[in-house]
Design a protein around this motif. Sequence first.
Motif, PDB file in Angstrom:
ATOM      1  N   GLY A 121       0.828  -1.466   0.553  1.00  0.00           N
ATOM      2  CA  GLY A 121       0.149   0.216   0.323  1.00  0.00           C
ATOM      3  C   GLY A 121       0.501   1.178  -0.419  1.00  0.00           C
ATOM      4  O   GLY A 121       0.143   2.416   0.290  1.00  0.00           O
ATOM      5  N   GLY A 122       2.267   0.921  -0.839  1.00  0.00           N
ATOM      6  CA  GLY A 122       3.110   2.299  -0.339  1.00  0.00           C
ATOM      7  C   GLY A 122       3.717   2.353   0.409  1.00  0.00           C
ATOM      8  O   GLY A 122       4.449   3.841   0.627  1.00  0.00           O
ATOM      9  N   ARG A 123       3.575   1.887   1.442  1.00  0.00           N
ATOM     10  CA  ARG A 123       4.070   2.210   3.045  1.00  0.00           C
ATOM     11  C   ARG A 123       5.205   0.234   3.626  1.00  0.00           C
ATOM     12  O   ARG A 123       5.018  -0.469   3.046  1.00  0.00           O
ATOM     13  N   ARG A 124       5.750   1.027   4.436  1.00  0.00           N
ATOM     14  CA  ARG A 124       7.071   0.284   4.443  1.00  0.00           C
ATOM     15  C   ARG A 124       6.331  -0.134   5.718  1.00  0.00           C
ATOM     16  O   ARG A 124       6.299   0.433   7.042  1.00  0.00           O
ATOM     17  N   TRP A 125       5.919  -2.068   6.152  1.00  0.00           N
ATOM     18  CA  TRP A 125       5.459  -2.374   6.694  1.00  0.00           C
ATOM     19  C   TRP A 125       6.191  -3.365   8.116  1.00  0.00           C
ATOM     20  O   TRP A 125       6.962  -4.109   7.835  1.00  0.00           O
ATOM     21  N   SER A 126       6.742  -2.902   8.946  1.00  0.00           N
ATOM     22  CA  SER A 126       7.419  -4.388  10.266  1.00  0.00           C
ATOM     23  C   SER A 126       7.020  -5.780   9.949  1.00  0.00           C
ATOM     24  O   SER A 126       8.121  -7.000   9.291  1.00  0.00           O
ATOM     25  N   TYR A 127       6.188  -5.973   9.845  1.00  0.00           N
ATOM     26  CA  TYR A 127       5.512  -7.564   9.462  1.00  0.00           C
ATOM     27  C   TYR A 127       4.148  -7.380   8.327  1.00  0.00           C
ATOM     28  O   TYR A 127       3.155  -6.971   9.048  1.00  0.00           O
ATOM     29  N   MET A 128       3.693  -8.525   7.954  1.00  0.00           N
ATOM     30  CA  MET A 128       2.444  -8.603   7.173  1.00  0.00           C
ATOM     31  C   MET A 128       1.853 -10.452   8.206  1.00  0.00           C
ATOM     32  O   MET A 128       3.109 -10.765   7.279  1.00  0.00           O
ATOM     33  N   ASP A 129       0.605 -10.204   8.771  1.00  0.00           N
ATOM     34  CA  ASP A 129       0.319 -11.804   8.819  1.00  0.00           C
ATOM     35  C   ASP A 129      -0.605 -12.290   8.706  1.00  0.00           C
ATOM     36  O   ASP A 129      -1.779 -11.183   7.627  1.00  0.00           O
ATOM     37  N   TYR A 130      -0.664 -13.711   7.460  1.00  0.00           N
ATOM     38  CA  TYR A 130      -1.407 -14.183   6.563  1.00  0.00           C
ATOM     39  C   TYR A 130      -2.580 -14.933   7.432  1.00  0.00           C
ATOM     40  O   TYR A 130      -1.676 -15.823   8.720  1.00  0.00           O
ATOM     41  N   TYR A 131      -3.224 -15.325   7.817  1.00  0.00           N
ATOM     42  CA  TYR A 131      -4.189 -16.048   8.507  1.00  0.00           C
ATOM     43  C   TYR A 131      -4.572 -16.626   7.436  1.00  0.00           C
ATOM     44  O   TYR A 131      -5.712 -16.861   6.756  1.00  0.00           O
ATOM     45  N   PHE A 132      -4.904 -18.754   8.094  1.00  0.00           N
ATOM     46  CA  PHE A 132      -5.549 -19.909   7.566  1.00  0.00           C
ATOM     47  C   PHE A 132      -6.175 -20.218   8.207  1.00  0.00           C
ATOM     48  O   PHE A 132      -5.870 -20.338   9.996  1.00  0.00           O
ATOM     49  N   SER A 133      -6.816 -20.959   8.046  1.00  0.00           N
ATOM     50  CA  SER A 133      -7.939 -21.913   8.416  1.00  0.00           C
ATOM     51  C   SER A 133      -7.294 -22.889   9.066  1.00  0.00           C
ATOM     52  O   SER A 133      -6.315 -23.277   8.735  1.00  0.00           O
ATOM     53  N   PRO A 134      -7.310 -24.373  10.219  1.00  0.00           N
ATOM     54  CA  PRO A 134      -7.100 -25.085  10.198  1.00  0.00           C
ATOM     55  C   PRO A 134      -6.950 -26.110   9.377  1.00  0.00           C
ATOM     56  O   PRO A 134      -6.481 -27.403   9.141  1.00  0.00           O
ATOM     57  N   GLY A 135      -7.899 -25.499   8.103  1.00  0.00           N
ATOM     58  CA  GLY A 135      -7.962 -26.616   6.910  1.00  0.00           C
ATOM     59  C   GLY A 135      -7.548 -26.044   5.846  1.00  0.00           C
ATOM     60  O   GLY A 135      -7.167 -26.978   4.930  1.00  0.00           O
ATOM     61  N   GLY A 136      -6.523 -24.708   6.159  1.00  0.00           N
ATOM     62  CA  GLY A 136      -5.690 -24.046   5.449  1.00  0.00           C
ATOM     63  C   GLY A 136      -5.984 -23.173   4.456  1.00  0.00           C
ATOM     64  O   GLY A 136      -5.552 -22.798   4.025  1.00  0.00           O
ATOM     65  N   VAL A 137      -8.134 -22.740   5.122  1.00  0.00           N
ATOM     66  CA  VAL A 137      -7.797 -21.796   4.058  1.00  0.00           C
ATOM     67  C   VAL A 137      -7.098 -20.172   4.464  1.00  0.00           C
ATOM     68  O   VAL A 137      -7.734 -20.409   5.162  1.00  0.00           O
ATOM     69  N   PHE A 138      -7.254 -19.144   3.768  1.00  0.00           N
ATOM     70  CA  PHE A 138      -6.781 -18.203   3.513  1.00  0.00           C
ATOM     71  C   PHE A 138      -8.530 -16.983   3.992  1.00  0.00           C
ATOM     72  O   PHE A 138      -8.607 -17.389   3.053  1.00  0.00           O
ATOM     73  N   TYR A 139      -8.506 -16.317   5.165  1.00  0.00           N
ATOM     74  CA  TYR A 139      -9.365 -15.698   4.730  1.00  0.00           C
ATOM     75  C   TYR A 139      -9.071 -14.665   5.740  1.00  0.00           C
ATOM     76  O   TYR A 139      -9.811 -13.371   5.557  1.00  0.00           O
ATOM     77  N   LYS A 140      -7.897 -13.563   6.197  1.00  0.00           N
ATOM     78  CA  LYS A 140      -6.848 -12.356   7.081  1.00  0.00           C
ATOM     79  C   LYS A 140      -6.111 -12.184   6.657  1.00  0.00           C
ATOM     80  O   LYS A 140      -4.818 -13.104   6.645  1.00  0.00           O
ATOM     81  N   VAL A 141      -5.756 -11.309   6.374  1.00  0.00           N
ATOM     82  CA  VAL A 141      -4.332 -10.396   6.079  1.00  0.00           C
ATOM     83  C   VAL A 141      -4.207  -9.537   7.386  1.00  0.00           C
ATOM     84  O   VAL A 141      -5.183  -8.820   7.145  1.00  0.00           O
ATOM     85  N   ARG A 142      -3.138  -8.885   8.079  1.00  0.00           N
ATOM     86  CA  ARG A 142      -2.649  -7.981   8.999  1.00  0.00           C
ATOM     87  C   ARG A 142      -1.010  -7.658   8.425  1.00  0.00           C
ATOM     88  O   ARG A 142      -0.261  -8.186   8.430  1.00  0.00           O
ATOM     89  N   ALA A 143      -0.809  -5.773   8.382  1.00  0.00           N
ATOM     90  CA  ALA A 143       0.099  -5.173   8.170  1.00  0.00           C
ATOM     91  C   ALA A 143       0.534  -4.543   9.145  1.00  0.00           C
ATOM     92  O   ALA A 143      -0.369  -3.682   9.670  1.00  0.00           O
ATOM     93  N   TYR A 144       1.296  -4.605   9.725  1.00  0.00           N
ATOM     94  CA  TYR A 144       1.292  -3.396  11.412  1.00  0.00           C
ATOM     95  C   TYR A 144       2.961  -3.168  11.299  1.00  0.00           C
ATOM     96  O   TYR A 144       3.972  -3.795  10.876  1.00  0.00           O
ATOM     97  N   LYS A 145       3.237  -1.956  12.366  1.00  0.00           N
ATOM     98  CA  LYS A 145       4.454  -1.675  12.427  1.00  0.00           C
ATOM     99  C   LYS A 145       3.469  -0.778  13.838  1.00  0.00           C
ATOM    100  O   LYS A 145       3.297  -0.003  14.265  1.00  0.00           O
TER     101      LYS A 145
END
Length: 193
Positions: A75-99
Amino acid sequence: MRRIIIAVLVLSIATAVSARQKVQDTFFGLKFGERHEDIYELPELKELMDCATPDGMGRKNKPRQHEVLWEVDFGGRRWSYMDYYFSPGGVFYKVRAYKNYDSLEDAQERYLPLMKDLDMKYGDDNSIVRNVDDCMEDDREQSVTYTDADGRVCKLSIYYTESDGMDMYYYVMLYYYDSRLQKKIEAEFLNEL
């Protein structure tokens, strides 16, 4: 010829309007609802996985429920971390970037311009609902949330909380998630208990 031009204009306008009526659902090529193993087929994520994580993202044979990228441009910015979240079955449902920041003022220097950018992206669209919580005193968080008609959510927040190292920081967090998919995932997590 005139009818063709008019039809093309109407189609262009309809496409532009429909494109603006949803919150982003794809991040470096991975779309909500896709499987954990799909990350290994995406060139955008492969490059990030190799460069931005201490040990690479996950393992092909063992999906993890939380994948972390370090020092990512998004998004035009540098983030310290970007987290991808998956269900127990391996389905992608959420992402989080933070600093994280030491002071509220420093955090707001990132938060306020980013909120302005998100308002420009989502704010003029009547099909996207914007909610604001601007009081940090109640729950140590202030936020703005954009929700589209399909339940996709973009949430920007400043959250004052303890880090893993037990220090207190102001975290600027940018979440994207599919609320309908997240409800199904929460049920899947409960079934795992």
